[in-house]
Design a protein around this motif. Structure first.
Motif, PDB file in Angstrom:
ATOM      1  N   PHE A  69       0.815  -1.215   0.000  1.00  0.00           N
ATOM      2  CA  PHE A  69       0.000   0.000   0.000  1.00  0.00           C
ATOM      3  C   PHE A  69       0.848   1.263   0.000  1.00  0.00           C
ATOM      4  O   PHE A  69       0.331   2.366  -0.076  1.00  0.00           O
ATOM      5  CB  PHE A  69      -0.964   0.008   1.176  1.00  0.00           C
ATOM      6  N   THR A  70       2.178   1.093   0.090  1.00  0.00           N
ATOM      7  CA  THR A  70       3.112   2.198  -0.131  1.00  0.00           C
ATOM      8  C   THR A  70       4.140   1.732  -1.151  1.00  0.00           C
ATOM      9  O   THR A  70       4.381   0.534  -1.300  1.00  0.00           O
ATOM     10  CB  THR A  70       3.836   2.636   1.163  1.00  0.00           C
ATOM     11  N   THR A  90      -7.843  -1.912  -8.071  1.00  0.00           N
ATOM     12  CA  THR A  90      -7.817  -1.232  -6.778  1.00  0.00           C
ATOM     13  C   THR A  90      -8.824  -1.884  -5.839  1.00  0.00           C
ATOM     14  O   THR A  90      -9.769  -2.533  -6.279  1.00  0.00           O
ATOM     15  CB  THR A  90      -8.157   0.268  -6.908  1.00  0.00           C
ATOM     16  N   LYS A 100       1.470   1.645  -8.644  1.00  0.00           N
ATOM     17  CA  LYS A 100       0.163   2.124  -9.108  1.00  0.00           C
ATOM     18  C   LYS A 100      -0.342   1.346 -10.313  1.00  0.00           C
ATOM     19  O   LYS A 100      -0.839   1.913 -11.275  1.00  0.00           O
ATOM     20  CB  LYS A 100       0.220   3.627  -9.366  1.00  0.00           C
ATOM     21  N   TYR A 105      -9.148   4.980   1.241  1.00  0.00           N
ATOM     22  CA  TYR A 105      -8.300   5.004   0.046  1.00  0.00           C
ATOM     23  C   TYR A 105      -8.636   3.843  -0.871  1.00  0.00           C
ATOM     24  O   TYR A 105      -9.007   2.756  -0.412  1.00  0.00           O
ATOM     25  CB  TYR A 105      -6.817   4.845   0.427  1.00  0.00           C
ATOM     26  N   TYR A 106      -8.456   4.075  -2.170  1.00  0.00           N
ATOM     27  CA  TYR A 106      -8.447   3.003  -3.156  1.00  0.00           C
ATOM     28  C   TYR A 106      -6.983   2.607  -3.342  1.00  0.00           C
ATOM     29  O   TYR A 106      -6.224   3.317  -4.001  1.00  0.00           O
ATOM     30  CB  TYR A 106      -9.043   3.465  -4.494  1.00  0.00           C
ATOM     31  N   PHE A 107      -6.577   1.512  -2.722  1.00  0.00           N
ATOM     32  CA  PHE A 107      -5.202   1.033  -2.820  1.00  0.00           C
ATOM     33  C   PHE A 107      -5.056   0.146  -4.050  1.00  0.00           C
ATOM     34  O   PHE A 107      -5.929  -0.682  -4.340  1.00  0.00           O
ATOM     35  CB  PHE A 107      -4.825   0.218  -1.579  1.00  0.00           C
ATOM     36  N   TYR A 108      -3.934   0.303  -4.759  1.00  0.00           N
ATOM     37  CA  TYR A 108      -3.626  -0.590  -5.874  1.00  0.00           C
ATOM     38  C   TYR A 108      -3.223  -1.957  -5.350  1.00  0.00           C
ATOM     39  O   TYR A 108      -2.617  -2.070  -4.290  1.00  0.00           O
ATOM     40  CB  TYR A 108      -2.494  -0.013  -6.732  1.00  0.00           C
ATOM     41  N   TYR A 146       2.341   6.856  -1.462  1.00  0.00           N
ATOM     42  CA  TYR A 146       1.124   6.076  -1.254  1.00  0.00           C
ATOM     43  C   TYR A 146       0.808   5.353  -2.552  1.00  0.00           C
ATOM     44  O   TYR A 146       0.781   5.961  -3.619  1.00  0.00           O
ATOM     45  CB  TYR A 146      -0.079   6.946  -0.908  1.00  0.00           C
ATOM     46  N   ASN A 147       0.520   4.084  -2.503  1.00  0.00           N
ATOM     47  CA  ASN A 147       0.162   3.316  -3.699  1.00  0.00           C
ATOM     48  C   ASN A 147      -1.367   3.328  -3.828  1.00  0.00           C
ATOM     49  O   ASN A 147      -2.035   2.315  -3.633  1.00  0.00           O
ATOM     50  CB  ASN A 147       0.703   1.888  -3.601  1.00  0.00           C
ATOM     51  N   VAL A 148      -1.897   4.527  -4.133  1.00  0.00           N
ATOM     52  CA  VAL A 148      -3.338   4.741  -4.149  1.00  0.00           C
ATOM     53  C   VAL A 148      -3.784   5.403  -5.450  1.00  0.00           C
ATOM     54  O   VAL A 148      -3.002   6.056  -6.131  1.00  0.00           O
ATOM     55  CB  VAL A 148      -3.795   5.621  -2.960  1.00  0.00           C
ATOM     56  N   VAL A 196       0.241   6.716   5.483  1.00  0.00           N
ATOM     57  CA  VAL A 196      -0.134   5.311   5.314  1.00  0.00           C
ATOM     58  C   VAL A 196       0.945   4.505   6.030  1.00  0.00           C
ATOM     59  O   VAL A 196       2.120   4.582   5.682  1.00  0.00           O
ATOM     60  CB  VAL A 196      -0.228   4.895   3.830  1.00  0.00           C
TER      61      VAL A 196
END
Length: 143
Positions: A42-43, A77, A73, A65-68, A55-57, A123
């Protein structure tokens, strides 16, 4: 027991060890709490950060958050809502819509368990919190 959610797992480092579900795991049958490294994607660094570029969002914070699901990225998600937590002394809800707290199966120390924690300013996929708080769970299918 040192760890009530993953039998015989006493490692305090972030790891991908197989979770051996115990009767105390709050997940439904066929699922368990995820391994302690589960949310490091998530990061972009795999660690705790307050740098939004790491942030991997998808998009910005909006009650979560919409995390990838893949690094850098990429991929689909998944939305993690900022559902707050229940306080250990009173059972009252705190930080609903502003902070997200999710348990994983790995201990951080004798008194703390690893968890995901986030809000608009950070995060932390490798956070640690007292075992007595009521955080959300995002169960993983058992292997």
């Amino acid at each position: 027991y040192y760890n009530l959610w993953s039998t015989d797992n006493e490692r305090t480092d972030a790891n991908d060890d197989v979770v051996i579900k115990s009767v105390y795991d709050p997940s439904p049958v066929g699922y368990s709490l995820p391994a302690s490294n589960a949310f490091t994607g998530f990061t972009t660094t795999g660690g705790n950060t307050s740098n939004p570029a790491e942030y991997n969002v998808l998009g910005s914070f909006n009650k979560g958050y919409y995390f990838y699901t893949k690094p850098n990225k990429q991929g689909e998600t998944v939305f993690f809502p900022a559902c707050g937590f229940r306080y250990d002394n009173t059972g009252s809800l705190y930080y609903v819509t502003t902070n997200g707290f999710y348990w994983v199966a790995g201990p951080r120390s004798r008194y703390y368990v690893r968890s995901l924690r986030f809000d608009w300013g950070y995060v932390h996929p490798l956070y640690g919190y007292s075992r007595s708080y009521g955080f959300a769970v995002c169960p993983a299918k058992e292997k």
